[in-house]
Design a protein around this motif. Structure first.
Motif, short mmCIF file in Angstrom:
data_model
loop_
_atom_site.label_atom_id
_atom_site.label_comp_id
_atom_site.label_asym_id
_atom_site.label_seq_id
_atom_site.Cartn_x
_atom_site.Cartn_y
_atom_site.Cartn_z
N PRO A 492 0.82 -1.22 0.00
CA PRO A 492 0.00 0.00 0.00
C PRO A 492 0.85 1.26 0.00
O PRO A 492 1.92 1.32 0.62
CB PRO A 492 -0.80 -0.11 1.30
N GLU A 493 0.35 2.30 -0.69
CA GLU A 493 1.09 3.56 -0.79
C GLU A 493 1.28 4.24 0.56
O GLU A 493 2.27 4.91 0.79
CB GLU A 493 0.38 4.52 -1.75
N LYS A 498 5.17 6.72 3.75
CA LYS A 498 5.11 7.27 5.10
C LYS A 498 6.33 8.15 5.38
O LYS A 498 7.47 7.76 5.12
CB LYS A 498 5.04 6.14 6.13
N LYS A 499 6.07 9.34 5.90
CA LYS A 499 7.14 10.29 6.17
C LYS A 499 7.70 10.05 7.57
O LYS A 499 7.51 10.83 8.49
CB LYS A 499 6.62 11.72 6.03
N GLY A 500 8.42 8.97 7.71
CA GLY A 500 9.01 8.63 8.99
C GLY A 500 9.17 7.13 9.11
O GLY A 500 8.78 6.37 8.22
N PRO A 501 9.78 6.67 10.19
CA PRO A 501 9.97 5.22 10.39
C PRO A 501 8.65 4.48 10.43
O PRO A 501 7.62 5.01 10.87
CB PRO A 501 10.69 5.15 11.75
N LEU A 502 8.66 3.24 9.96
CA LEU A 502 7.46 2.42 9.94
C LEU A 502 7.15 1.86 11.33
O LEU A 502 8.05 1.57 12.11
CB LEU A 502 7.63 1.26 8.95
N SER A 503 5.86 1.69 11.59
CA SER A 503 5.45 1.02 12.83
C SER A 503 5.71 -0.48 12.68
O SER A 503 6.01 -0.97 11.59
CB SER A 503 3.96 1.28 13.09
N ASP A 504 5.55 -1.21 13.76
CA ASP A 504 5.77 -2.66 13.70
C ASP A 504 4.82 -3.33 12.70
O ASP A 504 5.23 -4.19 11.91
CB ASP A 504 5.58 -3.28 15.10
N ASP A 505 3.57 -2.92 12.72
CA ASP A 505 2.59 -3.51 11.80
C ASP A 505 2.93 -3.16 10.35
O ASP A 505 2.82 -4.00 9.45
CB ASP A 505 1.18 -3.02 12.13
N GLU A 506 3.32 -1.90 10.13
CA GLU A 506 3.68 -1.48 8.78
C GLU A 506 4.93 -2.21 8.29
O GLU A 506 5.04 -2.57 7.12
CB GLU A 506 3.90 0.04 8.75
N TRP A 507 5.85 -2.44 9.20
CA TRP A 507 7.08 -3.13 8.84
C TRP A 507 6.79 -4.58 8.45
O TRP A 507 7.40 -5.12 7.52
CB TRP A 507 8.07 -3.07 10.00
N GLU A 508 5.83 -5.20 9.10
CA GLU A 508 5.45 -6.57 8.76
C GLU A 508 4.87 -6.63 7.35
O GLU A 508 5.09 -7.58 6.61
CB GLU A 508 4.44 -7.12 9.77
N ILE A 509 4.12 -5.59 6.98
CA ILE A 509 3.58 -5.51 5.61
C ILE A 509 4.72 -5.35 4.61
O ILE A 509 4.77 -6.04 3.59
CB ILE A 509 2.58 -4.34 5.49
N MET A 510 5.64 -4.46 4.92
CA MET A 510 6.77 -4.20 4.01
C MET A 510 7.61 -5.45 3.79
O MET A 510 8.15 -5.67 2.68
CB MET A 510 7.63 -3.07 4.57
N LYS A 511 7.73 -6.29 4.78
CA LYS A 511 8.57 -7.48 4.68
C LYS A 511 8.07 -8.49 3.63
O LYS A 511 8.80 -9.41 3.26
CB LYS A 511 8.67 -8.19 6.04
N HIS A 512 6.86 -8.28 3.17
CA HIS A 512 6.31 -9.21 2.18
C HIS A 512 6.80 -8.92 0.76
O HIS A 512 6.61 -9.75 -0.13
CB HIS A 512 4.77 -9.15 2.19
#
Length: 616
Positions: A492-493, A498-512
């Motif tokens: 997802p865009e 995101k203008k800053g570090p990713l949250s834990d949940d967002e990081w889990e999405i990025m890892k895919h």
């Protein structure tokens, strides 16, 4: 005067005039207007309906209940489209009388005519223009004299389907101004004049108010320089027109026009001259489109036209006419105007608004790349070009990068499906060209990593050569690096941007994204399957703490280790929304700190030795 006396007076008027072939309109009566105003103020029906309002037998053999008609009229849902509103009014009339048709004609000052829209009881629509110079036409007579006219035939409409139909033509008057006419087809029109008077007044006020609201909205949505719709207004109009096109199963086309060299004009002659060019071009285009076409200033030097009920071939003809008119249009110190023109069409090219815009812009950029022949612009439609043509791919990436960082998921799904279907087998050099454009389009989803994939590919290629890998392996790593982030097409865009570090949940999405890239993009394509290990494992770490599978040391393919270093280096040296890019020295020191945990020691050592050659 009381309401009861008012209604009685007007009823007497209707009795008297029902005997004549034409009567002076009672629409201007203060009493009738007060009744209509009462309706608009949601006054209860039983407060404005008098027992003296008579009912009459209809051709259907039932009694026409005025109260019921009025009650149904004021229940109609809020207006978003006048034609739809008129259709609802006609349906109410049809429920009570056997009316063969109902028509509304609104005066258009610009063309000095009445645009008449007629709907019959079968749901068919007919449209025609009646110019005010046609003084013998009863519609023009009723409009000009503000007079109610009764006719026993409608031959003047020149419609073969309707001949001997008793009708009444009612002028539409609001605030003492005639804005058009309404035609009721009814064998008992004279008997029902009072009801039709009330309906005509009510519709006049509704239409007038709708026009005022539209003008107000138009002001909010108007570009100050060109007086065309601005970008917001264009988007709203396009949404409405697409909805209508989908409902009516009619085509719709978009013409996108770029005024060439505006940047150069602004730089060399000043912004005032650039604004003058844009304004004059916009005015010229507005004069050369059809009345129902919608023109807008889409961007700084880009204009757009929405063409309702227009297929792509018709749109090409209109675009040719406009470009010819512009080529004959000279501006002081500049000569003829040059533009680039792109076209897309619903439903032929796409069904989704965003896709239509992307394709129209892509066609416009292709037109710009092709330039001019015999002084005329190349007019390109999205149905004309091969999507994977070099110019088309470059244009697509340019569109995505400039204006469409937020692509719809459906469009990306179609892009990948087309990529995998069209390129099952092809030469490596051709795959690399297409992969470059695909990577550029994906990088454009994240405006802060422009050219990221091409840079990583360059760094990875350099490192692969520095450790003396065979040429075939170098080319494989070069291509794998170019597509290493292709899985971000499914992220997802709001996470990517995101203008800053990713949250834990967002990081889990990025890892895919490594898995998405390998399995969704590369695996379906036999020509790209040998890149899967590079893309799938480029985020693994030598200490086993990477993702997606936690591989260690020699479990990680060499190509993936190389791309991991190149990817990190470019990420460190690139500007991010929350920090400036690091210097080469600082990036190198971070790589050194990660030796033995994140990256292979020998590869990092070699990369550091060649990093100065990258510049920056």
């Amino acid at each position: 005067m009381s309401k009861e006396k008012s209604i009685t007076t007007n009823n007497n008027i209707s009795k008297k005039t029902a005997l004549d072939s034409s009567v002076t309109s009672p629409l201007s009566s203060k009493n009738i207007v007060s009744k209509v105003n009462s309706l608009t103020l949601n006054t209860k029906v039983n407060q404005i309906t008098s027992p003296q309002l008579k009912s009459y037998a209809t051709d259907k053999g039932i009694t026409l209940d005025y109260k019921l008609v009025i009650d149904e009229l004021i229940k109609i849902s809020p207006i978003t489209n006048l034609n739809e509103y008129y259709s609802k009014v006609y349906k109410i009339i049809l429920q009570n009388i056997d009316s063969s048709f109902f028509a509304v004609g609104l005066y258009k000052e610009k063309s000095n005519c009445i645009n008449l829209r007629l709907e019959d009881k079968l749901g068919n629509f007919y449209s025609t223009k009646i110019f005010l110079k046609e003084e013998e036409n009863p519609i023009i007579q009723a409009f000009k004299t503000k007079t109610v006219l009764f006719k026993n035939d409608v031959m003047f409409l020149k419609l073969a389907y309707f001949k001997n139909n008793p009708i009444v033509i009612m002028p539409m008057i609001s605030v003492n101004k005639c804005i058009g006419v309404i035609i009721f087809a009814d064998n008992n029109a004279k008997q029902n004049l009072e009801l039709y008077t009330l309906i005509a007044n009510y519709l006049s006020l509704i239409t007038h108010n709708f026009d005022l609201v539209s003008k107000s909205d138009r002001f909010v949505n108007t570009d100050n320089l060109t007086l065309l719709y601005n970008h917001r207004g264009f988007q709203e109009q396009l949404s409405d027109e697409l909805s209508r096109a989908e409902t009516s199963k009619q085509p719709l086309s978009i013409i996108m026009i770029d005024i060439c060299n505006i940047t150069k004009i602004n730089r060399e002659m000043g912004h005032a001259k650039g604004d003058e060019v844009i304004r004059l071009v916009a005015e010229n285009i507005r004069k050369n489109v059809r009345e129902n076409d919608i023109t807008a200033r889409y961007g700084g030097d880009e204009l757009a036209i929405i063409l309702p009920n227009t297929a792509i071939e018709q749109a090409k003809y209109i675009a040719e006419y406009i470009t010819y008119a512009l080529s004959c249009f000279y501006i002081d110190d500049l000569g003829p105007v040059k533009v680039s023109v792109g076209i897309s069409s619903f439903p032929q090219c796409a069904n989704d608004k965003e896709k239509l815009l992307i394709l129209a812009e892509q066609a416009m950029y292709i037109s710009k790349a092709k330039g001019y022949k015999d002084g005329m612009s190349a007019i390109i439609s999205s149905a004309d070009f091969n999507f994977w043509d070099d110019i088309a791919l470059k244009s697509y990436a340019e569109v995505v990068g400039k204006r469409h960082a937020q692509l719809g998921v459906n469009f990306e799904e179609e892009l990948l499906a087309k990529f995998n279907i069209d390129h099952q087998t092809m030469p490596t050099n051709r795959i690399f060209e297409i992969a470059t454009s695909l990577a550029g389009a994906i990088d454009a989803k994240d405006p802060y990593t422009k050219d990221h994939s091409t840079s990583v590919s360059k760094y990875a290629e350099a490192l692969a050569r520095a450790i003396n890998l065979p040429e075939t392996e170098v080319e494989r790593i070069k291509l794998g690096a170019l597509l290493h982030d292709v899985g971000k097409i499914g992220i997802p865009e709001n996470v990517l941007q995101k203008k800053g570090p990713l949250s834990d949940d967002e990081w889990e999405i990025m890892k895919h994204h490594p898995t998405i890239g390998a399995e969704k993009v590369l695996m379906p394509n036999p020509a790209l399957r040998d890149l899967v290990p590079i893309v799938k494992y480029h985020h693994e770490r030598v200490d086993g703490k990477g993702y997606p599978y936690g591989l260690k040391n020699n479990e990680i393919p060499l190509g993936a280790k190389i791309v991991s270093i190149a990817d990190t280096y470019h990420a460190l040296t690139s500007d991010r929304p929350y920090r400036k890019g690091l210097s080469m020295q600082k990036a190198v020191s971070i790589l050194e700190e990660g030796v033995g945990t994140q990256w292979d020691a020998d590869l990092v050592r070699t990369f550091i030795s060649i990093a100065p050659s990258f510049g920056g």
